[in-house]
Design a protein around this motif. Structure first.
Motif, mmCIF file in Angstrom:
data_model
loop_
_atom_site.group_PDB
_atom_site.id
_atom_site.type_symbol
_atom_site.label_atom_id
_atom_site.label_comp_id
_atom_site.label_asym_id
_atom_site.label_seq_id
_atom_site.Cartn_x
_atom_site.Cartn_y
_atom_site.Cartn_z
ATOM 1 N N THR A 1 42.266 17.561 94.456
ATOM 2 C CA THR A 1 42.832 18.119 95.680
ATOM 3 C C THR A 1 42.505 19.273 96.485
ATOM 4 O OG1 THR A 1 45.032 18.527 94.415
ATOM 5 C CG2 THR A 1 44.871 19.390 96.517
ATOM 6 N N ALA B 1 50.095 21.718 94.045
ATOM 7 C CA ALA B 1 49.454 21.176 94.791
ATOM 8 C C ALA B 1 50.315 19.893 95.499
ATOM 9 C CB ALA B 1 48.164 20.629 94.689
ATOM 10 N N GLN B 2 50.632 19.208 94.610
ATOM 11 C CA GLN B 2 51.286 17.693 94.683
ATOM 12 C C GLN B 2 53.193 17.967 95.274
ATOM 13 O OE1 GLN B 2 52.059 15.547 90.544
ATOM 14 N NE2 GLN B 2 52.489 13.724 91.782
ATOM 15 N N SER C 1 45.606 13.751 98.961
ATOM 16 C CA SER C 1 44.303 14.072 100.474
ATOM 17 C C SER C 1 43.372 12.858 100.559
ATOM 18 C CB SER C 1 43.760 15.466 100.851
ATOM 19 O OG SER C 1 45.206 16.221 100.500
ATOM 20 N N ASP D 1 42.956 21.141 91.121
ATOM 21 C CA ASP D 1 44.201 19.949 91.150
ATOM 22 C C ASP D 1 43.308 18.702 91.059
ATOM 23 O OD1 ASP D 1 46.708 19.300 90.445
ATOM 24 O OD2 ASP D 1 46.485 18.657 92.977
ATOM 25 N N LEU E 1 49.279 17.573 98.523
ATOM 26 C CA LEU E 1 48.163 18.075 98.965
ATOM 27 C C LEU E 1 47.085 16.899 98.209
ATOM 28 C CD1 LEU E 1 47.622 22.083 99.712
ATOM 29 C CD2 LEU E 1 47.645 19.650 101.291
ATOM 30 N N ARG E 2 48.071 16.705 97.383
ATOM 31 C CA ARG E 2 47.481 15.294 96.282
ATOM 32 C C ARG E 2 47.114 14.205 97.183
ATOM 33 N NH1 ARG E 2 48.861 15.284 89.805
ATOM 34 N NH2 ARG E 2 47.603 17.383 90.326
ATOM 35 N N ASN F 1 40.171 21.334 101.675
ATOM 36 C CA ASN F 1 41.463 22.005 100.988
ATOM 37 C C ASN F 1 41.179 23.176 100.505
ATOM 38 O OD1 ASN F 1 43.212 20.464 101.959
ATOM 39 N ND2 ASN F 1 43.815 18.830 99.960
#
Length: 366
Positions: free
Chosen positions: A121, A104-105, A112, A336, A109-110, A138
């Motif tokens: 996440t 995700a990073q 958000s 995450d 996305l991390r 998400n």
């Protein structure tokens, strides 16, 4: 003539009388020898002093030699210590393991934003009784799920109808490459139910592999059944490549996982085995003692019906639960989180928010 004879006679008598005195003088010769010995004895202290001096000099030489040897030895030790073949013993301190970026990073996305400013996440709180989303972040993004995979493994095992009491031996094939520890050793004989217990409660990787390996048809058949089950549950954004979660290709969205939780929660055995705080059972001649990986299970402020944790570098820190809030079953999914503390903080924060406000609000609407 008579006078000459008298002279010789007198001379003879004098010589005869002098003989004992000469003999006596000769008998006194030892005195002279004694004198000589006395001279030698007088020289002995000088010789002894010389010997003592030599001995003293010898001791000094030995001391000097020892000092030199010690110096050389010390020098040699320092030289050896500085060589590449010698490693000086240093104090070691525990170091925090630094993990690489998660999936995700890498996707960006991390970090958000969301109303509760959660650091996890992907988040979902789902009212299973009213089929309603209570909170989401998400939630429709497919991400690696690590050991959450074992929840699908348990569902396939239970719904396949295989004998849970059937026993098999652990083999080296079950020794999957992982940094996580396992209670299982080669040659141990255990039942499917015992392996299921270890897989759900303490997330034992060898136990999860054991379940797939001993499945009728083998591992390939088992993975096929996992993906078929995902299709039946309308988990459209999910795919599985192993029964453990070590394969980073195992991905699901938080919405998909809410369907998996609902299906798994229908089975008492999955609920019971996943929420046991600690268990011990005999495996052959040994006793295996294992504990849950979820600290909320033993928390009196929580009423958890089902749970599973997960962690890999690609997936980050994950957790799914079904818990009762304000008397209603709620599925909570967290994928995450950057670390365990952040994950647990987010879970408690969302739980408090639901308890104090959102659940009361939705209850009044219904």
């Amino acid at each position: 003539m008579r006078l000459l004879a008298s002279f010789f006679c007198a001379f003879f008598l004098l010589t005869a009388s002098a003989a004992p005195e000469v003999q006596a003088a000769q008998n006194k010769r030892p005195a002279a020898v004694k004198k000589v010995n006395t001279t030698k004895t007088a020289k002995a202290p000088a010789k002894k002093a010389a010997s003592a001096k030599k001995a003293s000099k010898g001791k000094k030489n030995v001391a000097a030699a020892r000092k030199t040897t010690k110096k050389v030895s010390s020098s040699a030790s320092r030289k050896f210590a500085s060589s590449k073949h010698y490693a000086k013993k240093k104090k070691t301190y525990a170091r925090r393991h630094v993990r690489g970026p998660s999936y995700a990073q890498l996707m960006g996305l991390r970090g958000s934003s969301d109303p509760l400013a959660l650091s996890t996440t992907a988040v979902l709180a789902y009212d299973m009784e009213n089929d309603q989303i209570l909170y989401e972040k998400n939630a429709d993004t497919s991400l690696p799920i690590a050991s959450i995979t074992k929840l699908m493994t348990a569902l396939v095992i239970v719904e396949s109808g295989v004998d849970l009491d059937q026993k098999f031996a652990v083999t080296t094939e079950d020794f999957v490459k992982s940094s996580a520890r396992s209670k299982l050793r080669k040659g141990m004989v255990l039942s499917r139910k015992q392996a299921l217990h270890l897989a759900l409660m303490s997330s034992d990787n060898r136990a999860a592999h054991f379940l797939a390996r001993t499945f009728p048809g083998g591992k390939a058949k088992f993975i096929s059944e996992m993906n078929a089950k995902a299709v039946l549950l309308a988990m459209d954004d999910s795919v599985f490549y192993d029964s453990i979660g070590l394969n980073n290709g195992n991905k699901c969205s938080a919405l998909d996982l809410s369907h998996l939780i609902a299906a798994a929660a229908e089975h008492d055995v999955i609920r019971d085995l996943s929420t046991t705080p600690e268990a011990s059972f005999s495996v052959g001649k040994r006793y295996v003692v294992s504990r849950t990986t979820n600290s909320f299970v033993a928390n009196d402020n929580w009423d958890i019906e089902l749970q599973k944790t997960g962690l890999t570098t690609a997936a980050g820190y994950c957790m799914v639960m079904q818990t009762n809030i304000s008397g209603r079953p709620v599925a909570m999914i967290f994928l995450d989180a950057p670390n365990k503390a952040a994950r647990n903080h987010d879970i408690q924060k969302l739980h408090d928010w639901l308890t104090n406000g959102k659940m009361l609000e939705t209850a009044s609407l219904n």
